[in-house]
Design a protein around this motif. Structure first.
Motif, PDB file in Angstrom:
ATOM      1  N   VAL A  41       0.741  -1.085   0.119  1.00  0.00           N
ATOM      2  CA  VAL A  41      -0.048   0.096   0.037  1.00  0.00           C
ATOM      3  C   VAL A  41       0.877   1.360   0.063  1.00  0.00           C
ATOM      4  N   LYS A  42       2.159   1.124   0.530  1.00  0.00           N
ATOM      5  CA  LYS A  42       3.026   2.163   0.568  1.00  0.00           C
ATOM      6  C   LYS A  42       3.277   2.775  -0.931  1.00  0.00           C
ATOM      7  N   TYR A  43       3.258   2.054  -1.980  1.00  0.00           N
ATOM      8  CA  TYR A  43       3.388   2.409  -3.235  1.00  0.00           C
ATOM      9  C   TYR A  43       2.299   3.191  -3.997  1.00  0.00           C
ATOM     10  N   VAL A  44       0.959   3.053  -3.328  1.00  0.00           N
ATOM     11  CA  VAL A  44      -0.043   3.793  -3.620  1.00  0.00           C
ATOM     12  C   VAL A  44       0.090   5.151  -3.080  1.00  0.00           C
ATOM     13  N   ALA A  45       0.338   4.976  -1.785  1.00  0.00           N
ATOM     14  CA  ALA A  45       0.773   6.283  -1.137  1.00  0.00           C
ATOM     15  C   ALA A  45       1.728   7.216  -1.852  1.00  0.00           C
ATOM     16  N   GLU A  46       2.643   6.716  -2.120  1.00  0.00           N
ATOM     17  CA  GLU A  46       3.900   7.306  -2.807  1.00  0.00           C
ATOM     18  C   GLU A  46       3.433   7.940  -4.220  1.00  0.00           C
ATOM     19  N   PHE A  47       2.682   7.157  -5.052  1.00  0.00           N
ATOM     20  CA  PHE A  47       2.351   7.540  -6.306  1.00  0.00           C
ATOM     21  C   PHE A  47       1.247   8.580  -6.116  1.00  0.00           C
ATOM     22  N   ILE A  48       0.359   8.494  -5.166  1.00  0.00           N
ATOM     23  CA  ILE A  48      -0.592   9.708  -5.095  1.00  0.00           C
ATOM     24  C   ILE A  48      -0.134  10.935  -4.654  1.00  0.00           C
ATOM     25  N   ALA A  49       0.822  10.928  -3.650  1.00  0.00           N
ATOM     26  CA  ALA A  49       1.630  12.010  -3.026  1.00  0.00           C
ATOM     27  C   ALA A  49       2.333  12.894  -4.296  1.00  0.00           C
ATOM     28  N   ASN A  50       2.926  11.928  -5.021  1.00  0.00           N
ATOM     29  CA  ASN A  50       3.647  12.655  -6.324  1.00  0.00           C
ATOM     30  C   ASN A  50       2.557  13.303  -7.215  1.00  0.00           C
ATOM     31  N   LEU A  51       1.561  12.745  -7.477  1.00  0.00           N
ATOM     32  CA  LEU A  51       0.569  13.220  -8.374  1.00  0.00           C
ATOM     33  C   LEU A  51       0.163  14.747  -7.746  1.00  0.00           C
ATOM     34  N   ARG A  52      -0.056  14.572  -6.356  1.00  0.00           N
ATOM     35  CA  ARG A  52      -0.697  15.910  -5.934  1.00  0.00           C
ATOM     36  C   ARG A  52       0.490  16.859  -5.514  1.00  0.00           C
ATOM     37  N   GLY A  53       1.816  16.404  -5.888  1.00  0.00           N
ATOM     38  CA  GLY A  53       2.972  17.309  -5.431  1.00  0.00           C
ATOM     39  C   GLY A  53       2.942  17.529  -3.771  1.00  0.00           C
ATOM     40  N   MET A  54       2.752  16.607  -3.369  1.00  0.00           N
ATOM     41  CA  MET A  54       2.817  16.897  -1.703  1.00  0.00           C
ATOM     42  C   MET A  54       3.703  15.556  -1.138  1.00  0.00           C
ATOM     43  N   ASP A  55       4.202  15.763   0.149  1.00  0.00           N
ATOM     44  CA  ASP A  55       5.125  14.991   0.795  1.00  0.00           C
ATOM     45  C   ASP A  55       4.564  13.668   1.127  1.00  0.00           C
ATOM     46  N   CYS A  56       4.953  12.458   0.976  1.00  0.00           N
ATOM     47  CA  CYS A  56       4.256  11.203   1.309  1.00  0.00           C
ATOM     48  C   CYS A  56       4.009  11.205   2.702  1.00  0.00           C
ATOM     49  N   LEU A  57       4.857  11.612   3.619  1.00  0.00           N
ATOM     50  CA  LEU A  57       4.329  11.431   5.166  1.00  0.00           C
ATOM     51  C   LEU A  57       3.064  12.191   5.412  1.00  0.00           C
ATOM     52  N   GLU A  58       2.880  13.261   4.731  1.00  0.00           N
ATOM     53  CA  GLU A  58       1.723  13.918   4.844  1.00  0.00           C
ATOM     54  C   GLU A  58       0.468  13.183   4.255  1.00  0.00           C
ATOM     55  N   LEU A  59       0.899  12.779   3.032  1.00  0.00           N
ATOM     56  CA  LEU A  59      -0.460  11.779   2.359  1.00  0.00           C
ATOM     57  C   LEU A  59      -0.891  10.688   3.181  1.00  0.00           C
ATOM     58  N   SER A  60       0.288  10.043   3.750  1.00  0.00           N
ATOM     59  CA  SER A  60       0.035   8.915   4.648  1.00  0.00           C
ATOM     60  C   SER A  60      -0.828   9.306   5.844  1.00  0.00           C
ATOM     61  N   GLU A  61      -0.349  10.356   6.405  1.00  0.00           N
ATOM     62  CA  GLU A  61      -1.107  10.509   7.669  1.00  0.00           C
ATOM     63  C   GLU A  61      -2.409  10.882   7.591  1.00  0.00           C
ATOM     64  N   ARG A  62      -2.638  11.778   6.408  1.00  0.00           N
ATOM     65  CA  ARG A  62      -3.858  12.233   6.348  1.00  0.00           C
ATOM     66  C   ARG A  62      -4.985  11.188   5.900  1.00  0.00           C
ATOM     67  N   THR A  63      -4.506  10.111   5.058  1.00  0.00           N
ATOM     68  CA  THR A  63      -5.547   8.889   4.705  1.00  0.00           C
ATOM     69  C   THR A  63      -5.752   8.051   5.850  1.00  0.00           C
ATOM     70  N   THR A  64      -4.667   7.961   6.738  1.00  0.00           N
ATOM     71  CA  THR A  64      -4.807   7.010   7.988  1.00  0.00           C
ATOM     72  C   THR A  64      -5.797   7.815   8.758  1.00  0.00           C
ATOM     73  N   GLU A  65      -5.824   9.193   9.015  1.00  0.00           N
ATOM     74  CA  GLU A  65      -6.754   9.992   9.796  1.00  0.00           C
ATOM     75  C   GLU A  65      -8.128   9.871   9.171  1.00  0.00           C
ATOM     76  N   ASN A  66      -8.461   9.776   7.771  1.00  0.00           N
ATOM     77  CA  ASN A  66      -9.461   9.489   7.177  1.00  0.00           C
ATOM     78  C   ASN A  66     -10.053   8.382   7.508  1.00  0.00           C
ATOM     79  N   PHE A  67      -9.089   7.242   7.221  1.00  0.00           N
ATOM     80  CA  PHE A  67      -9.722   5.782   7.642  1.00  0.00           C
ATOM     81  C   PHE A  67     -10.229   5.567   9.087  1.00  0.00           C
ATOM     82  N   PHE A  68      -9.703   6.378  10.149  1.00  0.00           N
ATOM     83  CA  PHE A  68     -10.140   6.171  11.488  1.00  0.00           C
ATOM     84  C   PHE A  68     -11.355   7.055  11.651  1.00  0.00           C
TER      85      PHE A  68
END
Length: 259
Positions: free
Chosen positions: A226-253
């Motif tokens: 799943v990390k590859y999905v996070a990295e790809f979307i972060a790159n698409l959106r021009g944002m840091d992968c750590l932020e994308l990962s944290e935000r999607t995790t927050e969204n899930f919970f």
């Protein structure tokens, strides 16, 4: 990095590389940053074993539902039956359910009735709905509206449709989840959707053991990827992968645990 695999089928993983032990696969995923797994039900005959799997692992939750293409059943589950199955605290969602006209031919009324049944159970339980939709955009949205699915919300899992459908789903209180498909070179339309979905409504998933992302395309998929999905979307959106990962995790919970 904190990641959640918001949609996987842990009971179907190829565990050969892990000495046949799911715990080893989950431990490897944890090393890659995955802190939680939602094991999604597709056949009710396998549900007891899947629920037991979730009970065995504290960081695994489960859903209950019957996939829209599953036809090897004697009778359709009723609303009451789904509600009873979902009463365990490990069950945090209803599904996957929905419509799939790609693999079904002839009269698909039974799919639509099954979908409605799952939505009604979700509303009784106040649990989110995991929606599978393929070549059924109009009917999927129409049924979600008619059944007032917005009252519980949910996720459009493994999203492969266009921005118009994503926008309608967002208006109905649904999140949009992207799988490894988004990393495929021909997935340009899905990539455009991923750029536009509000950051507080994105989820990521593997749908493992299916749809492994690049660079593992064509091989068995697993939650660690799943990390590859996070990295790809972060790159698409021009944002840091750590932020994308944290935000999607927050969204899930927020969606599944209301926190």
């Amino acid at each position: 990095m904190r990641l959640v695999d918001s949609h996987c089928h842990l009971d179907q993983l190829d565990l050969t590389p892990y000495a046949g032990d799911l715990s080893n696969a989950l431990a490897y995923a944890k090393e890659e940053g995955v802190i939680h797994f939602l094991c999604v039900c597709i056949t009710l005959k396998d549900f007891p074993a899947m629920l037991n799997l979730a009970k065995t692992h504290p960081n695994v939750s489960a859903s209950v539902g019957l996939h829209p293409n599953e036809i090897d059943i004697l009778t359709e589950p009723t609303v009451d039956e789904l509600v009873a199955l979902a009463e365990d605290e490990k069950i945090i969602a209803i599904g996957e359910t929905g419509l799939d006209y790609y693999r079904s031919s002839g009269d698909t009324k039974w799919q639509r009735e099954r979908f409605r049944c799952h939505i009604r159970a979700a509303k009784i339980l106040n649990k989110p709905i995991i929606v599978h939709t393929r070549q059924a955009k109009a009917d999927t949205i129409q049924i979600l509206r008619e059944e007032n699915a917005a009252s519980v919300g949910g996720v459009m899992h493994c999203f492969t449709e266009d921005w118009a459908m994503a926008r309608e789903a967002l208006e109905l209180n649904f999140y949009i989840s992207f799988s490894g498909i988004i990393t495929f070179r021909n997935a340009l339309e899905i990539q455009e959707v991923a750029k536009q979905v509000p950051l507080d409504r994105i989820l990521i998933e593997t749908d493992s053991p299916y749809l492994a992302p690049n660079p593992h395309r064509g091989k068995p998929n697993e939650p660690a990827y799943v990390k590859y999905v996070a990295e790809f979307i972060a790159n698409l959106r021009g944002m840091d992968c750590l932020e994308l990962s944290e935000r999607t995790t927050e969204n899930f919970f927020r969606l599944f645990f209301h926190i």
